[in-house]
Design an enzyme around this catalytic site. Structure first.
Site, short mmCIF file in Angstrom:
data_model
loop_
_atom_site.label_atom_id
_atom_site.label_comp_id
_atom_site.label_asym_id
_atom_site.label_seq_id
_atom_site.Cartn_x
_atom_site.Cartn_y
_atom_site.Cartn_z
N ASP A 235 6.67 1.86 -5.24
CA ASP A 235 6.28 2.99 -5.31
C ASP A 235 6.89 4.11 -4.48
OD1 ASP A 235 4.44 2.15 -7.34
OD2 ASP A 235 2.76 2.09 -5.93
N HIS B 208 1.80 4.36 -9.05
CA HIS B 208 0.44 4.92 -8.85
C HIS B 208 0.26 6.28 -8.46
CE1 HIS B 208 -3.37 3.65 -7.53
NE2 HIS B 208 -3.39 3.82 -6.06
N GLN C 48 9.16 -3.50 -14.22
CA GLN C 48 9.62 -2.59 -13.20
C GLN C 48 9.52 -3.39 -11.96
OE1 GLN C 48 8.45 1.99 -13.77
NE2 GLN C 48 6.82 0.65 -15.24
N THR D 284 -1.98 -3.05 2.14
CA THR D 284 -1.75 -3.98 2.89
C THR D 284 -1.65 -3.61 4.36
OG1 THR D 284 -0.44 -5.22 1.28
CG2 THR D 284 0.22 -5.87 3.52
#
Ligand code: F6P
Length: 357
Positions: free
Chosen positions: A136, A180, A283, A114
């Site tokens: 993350d 990630h 999550q 983003t």
């Protein structure tokens, strides 16, 4: 003069998005004359011209709501300037929507992708303000992103629940967590949940070290163990591979998920009974934690102040517990990963937590 503010949420959702949207809107209505236009489904809505004029009541009753009232999509940065089969010039369309709507600025709530797209639009001359969200916690230039600590709470509860059943059955339980390429969520939840081994992408593991850690626990009479595995964890050999080699290597494997591979290897090598738990998108779901509600609201209110002062081209960040504006061009291209000198990592080390290295 009345400001027209576009707002969108992009990338993976997380708890706290609505709290942040509410924060920006309520503070803006308080601080200056304005109106809001909600862009649906992230940059896709900007490309397609899909939006709704919002009123103050749209921002009411959403503080505790999970997800995002605006909807979200993933629109990869690498594809933004590509004209694909549909022939759509995505960048030109986004600029056109911004101009047609007569926007004074666009607020983008999201993670790394983003922010890269936000920076691209800034380079194209649009007035942008970013807000950093992601479970993350890997956005460069901010100590915290909202959504992260809610996810840590959720993941910690999973570990706690797995802990008791691991103990009853004398099993090695592997809990695979999201994040990630970054290990923040597994690291924090692993420490909070009292895991024995935490494997994160930043520290390539060796199987021998994991076996050693499990055997050491057994030798102390502890017949169960909890291993928290980051979804992006990789072993030393994999870490040395090129991207292409790595992709081919993974595709050739029986299990695509690292925790299932490890569970099988541990069982084969040590004979311990193993089980895998993958909480996945839980999550990212549900209501934000109290701290995330506060953080998201603080970020939102600070963004409103930036709009008032027309300090565009920045994202809101928090450094040493202080809010600040960080230039998009500075933070957008980079990732914030766990470093060797990280305090939580070192705390775990002293507490006997093993990182498989
Ligand atoms: O970026 C947030 C995140 O939840 C990562 O932790 C995870 O790798 C990814 O999104 C999952 O993406 P998706 O929701 O598209 O499956």
């Amino acid at each position: 003069m009345k400001k027209r503010i576009g707002i969108l949420t992009s990338g993976g959702d997380c708890p706290g998005l609505n709290a942040a949207i509410r924060g920006v809107a309520k503070a803006s209505y308080e601080l200056f004359d304005c109106e809001f236009i909600g862009i649906h489904d992230g940059y896709k809505g900007l490309i397609d011209g899909n939006y709704t004029e919002l009123t103050p009541k749209d921002f009411s009753g959403i503080l505790t709501l999970g997800g995002t009232i605006l909807g979200t999509r993933r629109t990869p940065f690498r594809k933004m300037r590509k004209i694909e089969e549909d022939g759509v010039d995505k960048v030109a369309n986004m600029i056109k929507t911004y101009e047609n709507l007569g926007l004074d600025c666009l607020i983008t709530l999201g993670g790394n992708g983003t922010h890269k797209n936000a920076n691209l639009l800034r380079e194209e001359g649009l007035n942008i303000i970013g807000l950093p969200k992601t479970i993350d916690n890997d956005i460069y230039g901010t100590d915290l992103t909202f959504g992260f600590l809610s996810a840590v709470d959720i993941a910690t509860e999973v570990i706690d629940r797995v802990h008791t059943t691991a103990d009853s059955h004398d099993r090695v339980m592997l809990v695979e967590l999201m994040g990630h390429k970054a290990g923040w969520l597994p690291l924090y939840a692993g420490l909070a949940g009292g895991a024995d081994v935490v494997l994160i992408p930043e520290i390539p593991y060796s199987l021998d070290k994991i076996y050693e850690a499990l055997q050491e626990r057994q030798s102390k009479g502890k017949n169960f163990s909890i291993i928290v595995v980051a979804e992006g964890a990789l072993n030393k050999e994999e870490a040395a591979m090129s991207k292409k080699e790595f992709r081919e290597h993974r595709m050739s494997m029986k299990h695509q998920t690292v925790s299932y591979r490890l569970a099988e290897e541990i069982n084969k090598e040590l004979g311990f009974e193993t089980r895998v738990t993958i909480p996945g998108h839980q999550q990212r779901g549900g209501s934000p934690s109290a701290y995330d509600r506060i953080l998201a609201t603080k970020f939102g209110v600070y963004a409103a102040q930036l709009i008032k002062e027309e300090r565009y081209g920045n994202t809101v960040s928090i450094v040493n517990n202080k809010l600040q504006a960080t230039p998009l061009e500075y933070m957008a291209p980079k990732l914030k990963l766990v470093t060797k000198d990280n305090e939580v990592l070192k705390t775990g080390e002293i507490m006997g937590l093993k990182y498989g290295n």
